[in-house]
Structure formats: C-alpha cells, structure tokens
Design an enzyme around this catalytic site. Structure first.
Site, PDB file in Angstrom:
ATOM      1  CB  CYS A   1       8.107 -11.044   4.199  1.00  0.00           C
ATOM      2  SG  CYS A   1       7.722  -9.435   4.943  1.00  0.00           S
TER       3      CYS A   1
ATOM      4  CB  CYS B   1      -0.869   0.064   1.253  1.00  0.00           C
ATOM      5  SG  CYS B   1      -1.946  -1.326   1.464  1.00  0.00           S
TER       6      CYS B   1
ATOM      7  CG  ASP C   1      15.890  -9.585 -12.026  1.00  0.00           C
ATOM      8  OD1 ASP C   1      15.461  -8.445 -11.768  1.00  0.00           O
ATOM      9  OD2 ASP C   1      15.140 -10.536 -12.319  1.00  0.00           O
TER      10      ASP C   1
HETATM   11  S1  SF4 Z   1      11.321  -9.832   5.811  1.00  0.00           S
HETATM   12 FE1  SF4 Z   1      12.251  -8.994   3.938  1.00  0.00          FE
HETATM   13  S2  SF4 Z   1      10.541  -8.185   2.723  1.00  0.00           S
HETATM   14 FE2  SF4 Z   1       9.789  -8.486   4.836  1.00  0.00          FE
HETATM   15  S3  SF4 Z   1      10.072  -6.506   5.844  1.00  0.00           S
HETATM   16 FE3  SF4 Z   1      11.893  -7.715   6.271  1.00  0.00          FE
HETATM   17  S4  SF4 Z   1      13.336  -7.190   4.632  1.00  0.00           S
HETATM   18 FE4  SF4 Z   1      11.304  -6.502   3.984  1.00  0.00          FE
END
Ligand code: SF4
Length: 510
Positions: free
Chosen positions: A421, A18, A383
């Site tokens: 995550c 978001c 990438d």
């Molecule tokens: S786990 Fe990875 S994608 Fe999720 S907030 Fe932490 S750094 Fe960001």
C-alpha cells in the site's frame, strides 16, 4: 525462503496512521477540551503513539499541546482544564518512521504554523506518496523544512498559497490541485473556523455531526462516526470525496465539492479491520459489513458441504479482529461459535517487536488458548487478514500444541494481500507479504504453500467479489489495490511496477 525478515519492524497487522477530530461551539464561555478528549479517546484505535490538540482561545490565539503517549496520558485532567477555548482540533498519530523521529514533537500533530503574517493549525490523516517535487519547489521558493513528512509539505504549501488570498476555501482548493494522495484533513484558523477536506477519491473516512441544545450549538468533524457518538452528538453525514466543509462557530455548516473524480477509492480495510465496528462509513455499518464478510466466507467454503467436516467443528475468532466475521460465518454455516482464545488486553503495543523471537514470545503473552473449549475440536479459526504470516502460524501452533485442538482450519475474511500500500497504511513491501511472495514463487498454487507454511489443516480466503458484496459499496467506490495490484492513483502505478519488477527478479534468484 517464503518470509523475508525486516529487522526494523516485524508488525504482523496492518496499521492505520492517524485520526482527526474537530469541534466548534457558538458559546464563547464554553471549553471544548473535554469534547476533544472524548473524541480522540474514541479514535485511539487509529493511532497510539502520540496525541495533540490545538485550541483557539478568546482573542484569537491558537494554543497547541502535543506529546507522545495515549490520549488518556497526554490529555490528562490537568491539561484539559489548562487548555481552554470554544473551538479546537485534535489528532492521534501512529508513526511509521523511526523511534527517534516520532518521539520528536516536530512530528506530532496538530501542526501549528505561525509566522508574522499567518497562523493556522493542521491535523492530517493520510499520505501524499510523491511529495518530493512539491517539497523541492517550496525549497526553491525559500521555505525551510524541519521534518521529512508530507504533512509539513502540505503546511508549507498552504502557507505559500495563503499569502495570495485570505479565503481559506480558495487556499484549500488550490492546495488540493497539487496533492495526489489519500487524505482527510482539518484546519483551524485564528478567526475561529474549522475547514475539513477529504481527497477526491475518498480513501480515508471523514464525517460531520452536531449537538444542538438550548444552551449552545456544537458542530463536529471526525475520522469516524464513533467519535461523534462518544461526545453525545448526532451523526449528520460523511464528508464527500473531494468536498470541503466549513464549520463556523457563528454559523452552521457550509460545504462545497471542489474536486470530482470519476471513481471512489475508500480503503476496503476500514471495513475489514481498521474502523471501529460501531462506526458507519459512507453509509455502511462497519459491524454489519464484518458479519456479512463472515457469511460470504461460509457460503463459499467448499468444506462445509461435507457433513463429516462439520461434525466436530467449532468456529473460533482470533480476538478481537475476527469476532464479527466469526459470528457471520458460524450463523451461515450452522456451527457453534466459541471463544477459544483469550487475549490479554493490558499488553499494548506488543505488535511492535524488533525481532522474530520477541514476536513469538509476544504472541504467547498476548493470546492463550482456552483448552476446555478447543481440546479435541476441529477449530475453524477466523481472522481478518494474513500479512507476513508469522503471528498466524504462532496462533495455529498454540491452538494445537497448547490447546489440544484436533485440527485448525483457517478462514480469512479478507482476500490474499499481494501488493504493497502506498496510500498511508503501514504496510510491508510485496516482498515481505506472505501472499505476495508466495504468488511470485508458486503461481496459482500459492495458497496451498501458505497453508503449509502456517501449519493449518485447510486454508480458505475470502474472494474479492464477495468482499465487495459484503461491504455493499460498488467496486469503483473502493480501493482494492493491495488485493488486486490495481492502484487508483496514477503516480502509484509507476512505483508499484518498479517494486514488482524488483521482487520478481529476486524471486527468480532464490
Ligand atoms: S492499498 Fe489496501 S490498505 Fe492501501 S488504501 Fe488501498 S485497500 Fe487500503
């Protein structure tokens, strides 16, 4: 089997959920709908499923308009001239829940709460991973829920606490005690105030700006500084982790730090991929960080020590994500940079493809190799990340089979993503992440196994130390959990341990 197919969603890029944007103006004869439109347009990359605004009209009435679609479709000229007021907030959403859910207006933000004693509107970017207990408690108190989102839980929590005090800073302060998670939120009240709050670890970016003219003063709050640039404002500063900022149309900006943490946890992916390159987050230019990511990648690349490796090599980005890192890599390596893949910019949303075959077709529709550039060349393909690996293997194949590349050497500006995550990014489980699964199956040699699966001639990932150096924040200011498995939130450590033990037992059985 290295890949586990998720039949519901086969996205091969990580997606931010978001964006929020808010503006107050001290001129009650001025409408901020155009500012909301421009700000949300600049933040379109953070959410493309739906958009909405809440505007405070003279007399203290909040009007909310929200719909599925891109900002330009939702906030068209007719809507912008119809919704008129000098204070407003807006939101872009990217939904991770099912199609039927995100098309319902109940799930689109801002979330406008109104009963006979209280009214406010909330735009929220983030995730409260373990919100069930708060929801249960609120249910017991008689609160009724119409969605299954953490946003509604926060709204109901705010509403419950606001019954005890009219001081919104106090309401937010007390609410924040219950919210363990990642969030940047903004709240609009009928009194004409906007309150912005960033979680104590600062997972999500949030910043403020102003535009002071002879006619009027405008104050802004935005997920990224590029939105403040888009409305012609002056970027003032980031909202600090654990800080509440009060924007008042009658006054200037007030703020207070309400919760302090002994570390930060800004999502490292903001610099790798999510944020717009023209944004500055917590004092770091995203564009410069991406170039440094490429430079560090080249400095650590053992193949570049071999002059033969470099003889026929060109550096090609995967558009658009790998572009800045490619510039940094090519400069540091002393190699030519070349655009060797053409992207069709008019294909929106092809990353949401419910099936492997459709995804393959989508990659071919979206990317085409420029044969005159890559034919016969040793392509060093840059990438930003490999998630499931499906798109990457398609691109490697395209460059070789259609483009006639002699070899494809893959370089990834982010370290291997090995863990899920839980902090609000649309992420596959560890089981679905190519690196997470390969590490379970093959241990130390997992990168070589990924290389074989993808079909690249060589594969080098960024290492975590160089990633941190390239971002140029301290390690304890960043979240690196998906790269290290070390989660900054206590409630998440338990979830991650449960998931990892399930994945490990599956890997042993296969
Ligand atoms: S786990 Fe990875 S994608 Fe999720 S907030 Fe932490 S750094 Fe960001």
């Amino acid at each position: 089997m290295l890949f586990k197919k998720n039949k519901l969603k086969m996205r091969d890029k990580l997606i931010e959920h978001c964006a929020v944007f808010g503006v107050t103006c001290d001129d009650i004869g001025y409408s901020v709908s155009q500012e909301l439109y421009k700000g949300l347009m600049a933040l379109q990359h953070r959410g493309q499923e739906s958009s909405g605004i809440s505007i405070l009209q003279t007399g203290g009435k909040i009007f909310t308009y929200k719909k599925t679609g891109l900002v330009s479709q939702v906030l068209n000229e007719k809507i912008r001239s119809h919704f008129w007021g000098n204070i407003g907030i807006g939101h872009n959403r990217y939904a991770t829940t099912g199609a039927s859910e995100f098309s319902s207006s109940d799930y689109i933000q801002p979330y406008h709460f109104k009963n006979n004693v209280l009214e406010f509107s909330l735009a929220f970017n983030g995730t409260i991973p373990v919100y069930d207990k708060i929801k249960q408690k609120l249910n017991e108190m008689g609160r009724v829920f119409i969605t299954n989102t953490d946003t509604e839980v926060i709204v109901q929590l705010l509403a419950s606490i606001a019954l005890e005090t009219e001081d919104w800073v106090e309401v937010l302060k007390r609410t924040s005690i219950y919210l363990e998670g990642s969030y940047s939120l903004i709240l609009l009240t009928p009194e004409g105030d906007i309150y912005a709050m960033r979680d104590p670890l600062g997972f999500k970016p949030l910043c403020i700006g102003e535009l002071i003219t002879e006619e009027r003063n405008l104050y802004y709050v935005a997920s990224e500084s590029c939105a403040i640039d888009a409305v012609g404002g002056l970027f003032l500063r980031d909202v600090k982790p654990g800080e509440i900022v009060h924007l008042s149309f009658q006054d200037d900006i007030h703020s207070e730090i309400i919760l302090k943490a002994d570390r930060g946890a800004l999502c490292q992916f903001e610099f790798v991929y999510f944020a717009r390159p023209d944004s500055v987050i917590d004092g770091v230019s995203v564009a410069e960080a991406r170039v440094r990511l490429g430079q560090y990648l080249a400095k650590a690349d053992p193949y570049l020590k071999d002059p033969k490796f470099k003889e026929n090599a060109i550096v090609v980005p995967v558009p658009d994500a790998g572009r800045s890192a490619s510039v940094g890599y090519a400069n540091a390596a002393g190699l030519p940079y070349a655009e060797g893949l053409m992207k069709n910019r008019y294909l929106w949303r092809t990353f949401i493809m419910p099936g492997q075959q459709k995804r393959k077709a989508a990659v071919q529709e979206k990317l085409n190799p420029i044969t005159s550039v890559v034919k016969g060349k040793d392509v060093i393909l840059i990438d930003d990340s490999i998630v499931r690996g499906t798109t990457t293997s398609q691109i490697v194949k395209l460059l070789k089979e259609k483009g006639g590349a002699n070899a494809v050497h893959l370089r990834i500006s982010c370290p291997p993503i090995i863990s899920a995550c839980y902090m609000g990014i649309d992420f596959p489980t560890r089981d679905e992440l190519i690196a997470g699964r390969a590490q379970n199956l093959f241990g130390e040699n997992f990168i070589e196994e990924i290389r074989k699966k993808i079909g690249a001639d060589t594969l080098i990932y960024q290492n975590v130390n160089d990633l941190v150096k390239a971002i140029s924040l301290r390690e304890d200011q960043l979240c690196l959990a998906c790269l290290t498995g070390d989660y900054p939130l206590k409630s998440i450590k338990n979830l991650a341990e449960i998931e990892n033990s399930i994945v490990n037992s599956r890997s042993l059985q296969q």
